[in-house]
Motif scaffolding. Structure first.
Motif, short mmCIF file in Angstrom:
data_model
loop_
_atom_site.label_atom_id
_atom_site.label_comp_id
_atom_site.label_asym_id
_atom_site.label_seq_id
_atom_site.Cartn_x
_atom_site.Cartn_y
_atom_site.Cartn_z
N TYR A 26 -0.61 -6.31 -17.13
CA TYR A 26 0.03 -5.41 -18.07
C TYR A 26 -1.02 -4.62 -18.84
O TYR A 26 -1.95 -5.19 -19.40
N CYS A 27 -0.86 -3.30 -18.88
CA CYS A 27 -1.77 -2.47 -19.66
C CYS A 27 -1.09 -2.14 -20.99
O CYS A 27 -0.05 -1.51 -21.02
N VAL A 28 -1.71 -2.57 -22.09
CA VAL A 28 -1.12 -2.34 -23.41
C VAL A 28 -1.17 -0.85 -23.76
O VAL A 28 -0.41 -0.37 -24.59
N CYS A 29 -2.07 -0.15 -23.14
CA CYS A 29 -2.21 1.28 -23.41
C CYS A 29 -1.14 2.08 -22.66
O CYS A 29 -0.43 2.89 -23.24
N CYS A 30 -1.01 1.84 -21.36
CA CYS A 30 -0.01 2.55 -20.55
C CYS A 30 1.39 1.95 -20.74
O CYS A 30 2.38 2.56 -20.38
N ARG A 31 1.46 0.74 -21.30
CA ARG A 31 2.72 0.04 -21.53
C ARG A 31 3.50 -0.26 -20.26
O ARG A 31 4.72 -0.32 -20.26
N PRO A 89 3.06 -2.68 -16.36
CA PRO A 89 2.21 -3.50 -15.51
C PRO A 89 1.49 -2.59 -14.51
O PRO A 89 2.10 -1.70 -13.94
N GLN A 90 0.22 -2.81 -14.33
CA GLN A 90 -0.57 -1.97 -13.43
C GLN A 90 -1.21 -2.83 -12.36
O GLN A 90 -1.53 -3.98 -12.59
N LYS A 91 -1.41 -2.22 -11.22
CA LYS A 91 -2.22 -2.87 -10.19
C LYS A 91 -3.66 -2.45 -10.45
O LYS A 91 -3.96 -1.26 -10.46
N ILE A 98 -9.36 -3.26 -14.00
CA ILE A 98 -9.46 -1.94 -14.63
C ILE A 98 -8.17 -1.21 -14.36
O ILE A 98 -7.69 -1.14 -13.22
N CYS A 99 -7.57 -0.68 -15.43
CA CYS A 99 -6.31 0.03 -15.30
C CYS A 99 -6.53 1.35 -14.56
O CYS A 99 -7.37 2.16 -14.96
N PRO A 100 -5.77 1.58 -13.49
CA PRO A 100 -5.92 2.83 -12.75
C PRO A 100 -5.35 4.01 -13.53
O PRO A 100 -5.68 5.16 -13.26
N GLY A 101 -4.52 3.72 -14.53
CA GLY A 101 -3.90 4.79 -15.30
C GLY A 101 -4.79 5.34 -16.40
O GLY A 101 -4.86 6.54 -16.62
N CYS A 102 -5.51 4.44 -17.11
CA CYS A 102 -6.28 4.90 -18.26
C CYS A 102 -7.74 4.46 -18.20
O CYS A 102 -8.52 4.83 -19.07
N GLY A 103 -8.09 3.66 -17.22
CA GLY A 103 -9.50 3.27 -17.06
C GLY A 103 -9.95 2.16 -17.98
O GLY A 103 -11.12 1.82 -18.02
#
Ligand code: ZN
Length: 148
Positions: free
Chosen positions: A68-73, A75-77, A98-103
């Motif tokens: 889960y990415c708290v920034c993108c809100r 779950p991220q792969k 590392i979040c693929p959405g926000c790095g």
């Protein structure tokens, strides 16, 4: 919105800034209303309860291989399908990717015994407990975590 008041579909829409068709959809999806009168009325407290329930239901739990990415809100792969397992105790630790959405770095608490389930198809490497980086190329500690 007041819990002791009742509202028409139009009022709820105006109050929450949503289209009245959205409110009608909520009614179809289980939002209770007083339907023996026209226009039908939605009780404030029922609306609050419904919206809270909806918010909880929308919180999608992480699937295996997701963090889960708290920034993108969401779950991220993790990027590259890679994550690092950082032991915190003998029975559990963090899966870090590392979040693929926000790095940003994303963390998921996992149980050591369930790691093989929670990691999904991620390639997991084992981090040293105290952040000590072993540059000798000794990867034997990774063997039980690596994918076959
Ligand atoms: Zn993110």
């Amino acid at each position: 919105m007041k819990i002791h008041r009742s509202y028409t579909v139009e009022e709820v829409g105006r109050l929450l800034g949503v289209h009245k068709n959205t409110v009608r959809e909520w009614l179809r999806n289980g939002l209770p209303a007083l339907t023996d009168q026209r226009p039908l009325l939605i009780l404030g407290h029922e609306l609050v309860a419904y919206l809270n329930h909806r918010r909880r239901a929308n919180k999608r739990p992480c699937q295996p291989g997701e963090i889960y990415c708290v920034c993108c809100r969401v779950p991220q792969k993790p990027a590259e399908g890679m994550a690092e397992y950082q032991p915190l105790t003998t029975s559990g630790g963090n899966l870090i990717g590392i979040c693929p959405g926000c790095g940003r770095l994303i963390y998921r608490r996992v149980n050591r015994a369930r790691l093989h389930l929670d990691k999904g198809d991620l390639t997991v490497t084992l981090a040293k407990a105290r952040g000590h980086i072993d540059e000798s190329g000794q990867l034997s500690v990774n063997c039980d975590l690596k994918q076959e």
